[in-house]
Design a protein around this motif. Structure first.
Motif, PDB file in Angstrom:
ATOM      1  N   THR A  40       9.808   5.025  -0.841  1.00 24.07           N
ATOM      2  CA  THR A  40      10.270   5.826   0.379  1.00 24.07           C
ATOM      3  C   THR A  40       9.253   5.679   1.456  1.00 24.07           C
ATOM      4  N   VAL A  41       7.735   5.525   0.921  1.00 23.60           N
ATOM      5  CA  VAL A  41       6.721   5.575   1.994  1.00 23.60           C
ATOM      6  C   VAL A  41       6.618   4.194   2.335  1.00 23.60           C
ATOM      7  N   GLU A  42       6.972   3.222   1.768  1.00 23.32           N
ATOM      8  CA  GLU A  42       7.274   1.955   2.205  1.00 23.32           C
ATOM      9  C   GLU A  42       8.260   1.885   3.214  1.00 23.32           C
ATOM     10  N   ILE A  43       9.652   2.196   2.784  1.00 25.92           N
ATOM     11  CA  ILE A  43      10.698   2.214   3.697  1.00 25.92           C
ATOM     12  C   ILE A  43      10.300   2.931   5.101  1.00 25.92           C
ATOM     13  N   ILE A  44       9.771   4.059   4.969  1.00 30.55           N
ATOM     14  CA  ILE A  44       9.841   4.900   6.300  1.00 30.55           C
ATOM     15  C   ILE A  44       8.419   4.157   7.359  1.00 30.55           C
ATOM     16  N   GLN A  45       7.933   3.301   6.481  1.00 26.25           N
ATOM     17  CA  GLN A  45       6.808   2.730   7.564  1.00 26.25           C
ATOM     18  C   GLN A  45       7.458   1.300   7.983  1.00 26.25           C
ATOM     19  N   SER A  46       8.583   0.976   7.649  1.00 23.68           N
ATOM     20  CA  SER A  46       9.337  -0.360   7.916  1.00 23.68           C
ATOM     21  C   SER A  46       9.951  -0.049   9.032  1.00 23.68           C
ATOM     22  N   PHE A 292      -0.805   5.446  -9.774  1.00 26.48           N
ATOM     23  CA  PHE A 292      -0.032   4.302 -10.040  1.00 26.48           C
ATOM     24  C   PHE A 292       1.596   4.667  -9.774  1.00 26.48           C
ATOM     25  N   LEU A 293       1.994   5.999 -10.252  1.00 28.92           N
ATOM     26  CA  LEU A 293       3.270   6.336  -9.920  1.00 28.92           C
ATOM     27  C   LEU A 293       3.521   6.363  -8.508  1.00 28.92           C
ATOM     28  N   ASN A 294       2.622   7.203  -7.996  1.00 25.63           N
ATOM     29  CA  ASN A 294       2.715   7.328  -6.487  1.00 25.63           C
ATOM     30  C   ASN A 294       2.673   6.061  -5.484  1.00 25.63           C
ATOM     31  N   TYR A 295       1.913   5.244  -5.908  1.00 24.34           N
ATOM     32  CA  TYR A 295       2.025   4.137  -5.113  1.00 24.34           C
ATOM     33  C   TYR A 295       2.190   2.754  -5.710  1.00 24.34           C
ATOM     34  N   MET A 296       3.188   2.857  -6.813  1.00 27.96           N
ATOM     35  CA  MET A 296       3.381   1.523  -7.615  1.00 27.96           C
ATOM     36  C   MET A 296       4.038   0.505  -6.489  1.00 27.96           C
ATOM     37  N   THR A 297       4.771   0.781  -5.737  1.00 25.24           N
ATOM     38  CA  THR A 297       5.440  -0.195  -4.907  1.00 25.24           C
ATOM     39  C   THR A 297       4.337  -0.784  -3.980  1.00 25.24           C
ATOM     40  N   SER A 298       3.660   0.062  -3.392  1.00 20.97           N
ATOM     41  CA  SER A 298       2.556  -0.426  -2.693  1.00 20.97           C
ATOM     42  C   SER A 298       1.530  -1.341  -3.279  1.00 20.97           C
ATOM     43  N   PHE A 300       2.187  -3.587  -5.799  1.00 18.96           N
ATOM     44  CA  PHE A 300       2.620  -4.791  -5.771  1.00 18.96           C
ATOM     45  C   PHE A 300       2.615  -5.275  -4.533  1.00 18.96           C
ATOM     46  N   ALA A 301       2.925  -4.553  -3.671  1.00 21.78           N
ATOM     47  CA  ALA A 301       3.013  -5.189  -2.135  1.00 21.78           C
ATOM     48  C   ALA A 301       1.652  -5.784  -1.651  1.00 21.78           C
ATOM     49  N   ALA A 302       0.517  -5.101  -2.275  1.00 23.38           N
ATOM     50  CA  ALA A 302      -0.715  -5.586  -1.893  1.00 23.38           C
ATOM     51  C   ALA A 302      -1.446  -6.718  -2.737  1.00 23.38           C
ATOM     52  N   SER A 303      -0.715  -7.016  -3.900  1.00 18.25           N
ATOM     53  CA  SER A 303      -1.054  -7.724  -5.092  1.00 18.25           C
ATOM     54  C   SER A 303      -0.582  -9.240  -4.369  1.00 18.25           C
ATOM     55  N   SER A 312       9.725  -5.079  -9.318  1.00 20.24           N
ATOM     56  CA  SER A 312       8.799  -4.756 -10.161  1.00 20.24           C
ATOM     57  C   SER A 312       8.498  -3.149 -10.515  1.00 20.24           C
ATOM     58  N   THR A 313       8.609  -2.320  -9.451  1.00 20.68           N
ATOM     59  CA  THR A 313       8.486  -1.067  -9.583  1.00 20.68           C
ATOM     60  C   THR A 313       9.382  -0.326 -10.597  1.00 20.68           C
ATOM     61  N   THR A 314      10.565  -0.970 -10.515  1.00 23.42           N
ATOM     62  CA  THR A 314      11.578  -0.421 -11.276  1.00 23.42           C
ATOM     63  C   THR A 314      11.380  -0.711 -12.749  1.00 23.42           C
ATOM     64  N   ILE A 315      10.962  -1.973 -12.904  1.00 16.29           N
ATOM     65  CA  ILE A 315      10.659  -2.607 -14.642  1.00 16.29           C
ATOM     66  C   ILE A 315       9.534  -1.634 -15.108  1.00 16.29           C
ATOM     67  N   VAL A 316       8.510  -1.663 -14.160  1.00 12.25           N
ATOM     68  CA  VAL A 316       7.331  -0.940 -14.683  1.00 12.25           C
ATOM     69  C   VAL A 316       7.620   0.435 -14.844  1.00 12.25           C
ATOM     70  N   GLY A 317       8.543   1.169 -14.243  1.00 10.16           N
ATOM     71  CA  GLY A 317       9.298   2.315 -14.311  1.00 10.16           C
ATOM     72  C   GLY A 317       9.714   2.510 -15.643  1.00 10.16           C
ATOM     73  N   VAL A 318      10.707   1.489 -16.256  1.00 13.47           N
ATOM     74  CA  VAL A 318      11.127   1.629 -17.376  1.00 13.47           C
ATOM     75  C   VAL A 318      10.118   1.641 -18.544  1.00 13.47           C
ATOM     76  N   SER A 319       9.044   0.636 -18.314  1.00 11.27           N
ATOM     77  CA  SER A 319       7.962   0.706 -19.455  1.00 11.27           C
ATOM     78  C   SER A 319       7.259   2.009 -19.328  1.00 11.27           C
ATOM     79  N   HIS A 320       7.163   2.774 -18.374  1.00 10.59           N
ATOM     80  CA  HIS A 320       6.529   4.101 -18.567  1.00 10.59           C
ATOM     81  C   HIS A 320       7.309   5.044 -19.404  1.00 10.59           C
TER      82      HIS A 320
END
Length: 470
Positions: A40-46, A292-298, A300-303, A312-320
């Protein structure tokens, strides 16, 4: 995994499991709120923001970090109410700040609404990790305590995953409407469970305490014809009555019933417990496992990763989720220490590996491997953090603290965690966007090394520890 002679569905454990699952409704709901923030923090900055006002990076850092202030407030609030009100009333109260979180996000008119919402989410978190561990530790047998408490992190992880997905699939304003059903369901279901026996004993309600004990231990004292009572039932009833008498003696005459005084916090055993707990708290937060959970999307976006950051965030969420499930299954077999140190070792390798790839890999290497290498490192870090550190943190904290001051000490420990949460969530965007991923990962990895060494040397195993006496 539970010991072979501990069948999980035996009658003695049924109500304990059902109560734990009820509490985990709030864990799931809380995880949903945590996960929802990351995309959401990525979406609301877009440019496609659903909000009527812009949100800056600095405001995003405050949205993240105000969770820490709420966490601190929740710790203080529930630390004051945990022994003044009944355990069950405190369990009810957990739902209301969470409802406010979603209500404020639905009616958002300015960024201050988002600030306030995250604050109330933090209040819920502070309460969840003060009230519920105490409640569960008082009703759950030690044979399944670790598994049921670790299961809470699995439910939280499931909520986080759903929170990762929902903002990318449905309208911003629909999510709060769906999420509000969970705390309402939780409040309704809690109504069907009694107070903890320990709480009733402390308030002098002996008959109610025995009834609650029988309820949670699966002891049936209904009057039956003598010929209809089996040998096993008779043995179970006798053992249950004996257990209750022992519990009553411990509560009414032991340390747990003696008024807590200031010097109790400065006894050698208490200071050692605080030292272990505080170092564990630093490892839990400043290793980045929660950030990591709070900024996971960010992240991956910064990497340099070329994978879609939301996927990527969704798949990592499954791994969690898989990691917390691993913790639930194996915490009683291998104990707390083994899972913790295997977890932190793999986390350290993953964080330094991720940082080194981002710093030293050349353009050609990144073009060739960026599709999967950053993703793979984060997958390792998130799975292993969930399987040991994240999955068992609250179980270990509750078991480390002395029984006489457990409620107060747990509140103090969670206040310390809340300060760590505020700091890490406030500075993490700065590290990530200004200093870069290498500096971020190296810092978290270095903190993990120091704290892991301390805990390996000094922290004892707590598996099987009694919750009613030291």
């Amino acid at each position: 995994m539970l010991p072979p002679k501990t069948p999980l569905l035996r009658k003695r454990y049924r109500m304990q499991i059902l109560m734990a699952l009820t509490y985990h409704i709030m864990n799931f709901a809380h995880g949903l709120g945590i996960g929802w923030v990351s995309p959401t923090v990525e979406i609301i900055q877009s440019p496609d923001t659903p909000l009527s006002f812009p949100v800056t990076v600095d405001q995003v850092s405050w949205i993240g970090s105000l969770f820490g202030f709420g966490f601190l407030s929740g710790n203080i609030l529930f630390g004051l109410t945990i022994n003044r009100f009944s355990r069950k009333l405190n369990m009810y109260l957990l739902a209301f700040p969470h409802m406010l979180f979603w209500i404020l996000n639905y009616f958002v008119q300015s960024v201050e609404y988002l600030y306030a919402g995250r604050f109330f989410a933090g209040v819920t978190s502070g309460g969840l990790f003060v009230v519920a561990p105490i409640f569960l530790s008082e009703i759950v047998d030690k044979e399944i305590r670790g598994a049921l408490m670790s299961m809470g992190m699995m439910f939280l992880s499931c909520g986080v995953l759903i929170g990762f997905i929902l903002p990318t699939k449905i309208d911003y304003y629909l999510t709060p409407c769906i999420a509000l059903a969970l705390p309402i369901l939780y409040v309704v279901v809690v109504c069907f469970f009694p107070e903890t026996p320990q709480s009733l004993l402390r308030s002098g309600q002996l008959a109610e305490a025995e009834a609650a004990f029988n309820f949670y231990k699966g002891v049936d004292y209904e009057k039956k014809p003598r010929t209809s009572i089996s040998v096993d039932e008779s043995k179970t009833s006798t053992e249950g009555q004996s257990e209750f008498e022992d519990l009553k003696t411990i509560i009414l005459t032991g340390d747990a019933n003696v008024p807590v005084k200031l010097h109790d916090f400065f006894e050698r055993s208490a200071l050692k417990a605080f030292a272990h707990t505080f170092v564990l708290c630093i490892l839990y937060q400043w290793s980045g496992s929660f950030a990591f959970l709070n900024y996971m999307t960010s992240i991956f976006a910064a990497s340099s990763s070329t994978m879609d950051p939301y996927l990527s965030t969704t798949i990592v969420g499954v791994s969690h989720i898989c990691g917390t499930l691993f913790a639930t299954l194996f915490v009683e077999r291998f104990g707390r220490r083994v899972l913790l140190f295997c977890s932190t070792t793999a986390m350290i390798i993953g964080m330094f590996g991720f940082g080194a790839f981002e710093q030293f890999a050349g353009a050609h290497t990144k073009d060739q491997y960026a599709t999967w290498v950053p993703f793979a490192f984060m997958l390792v870090v998130v799975f292993t953090s969930a399987s040991g550190l994240f999955g068992n943190f609250f179980t270990m904290v509750v078991e480390i603290l002395p029984v006489k001051i457990r409620a107060e000490a747990l509140s103090i420990s969670m206040c310390f965690v809340s300060l760590l949460v505020f700091v890490i969530l406030k500075i993490y965007p700065y590290f990530l966007f200004e200093l870069g991923i290498p500096a971020t990962m190296y810092t978290c990895g270095a903190i993990s090394i120091v704290t892991t060494i301390y805990l390996y040397i000094f922290m004892p195993e707590t598996k099987g520890k009694s919750m009613d006496k030291n």
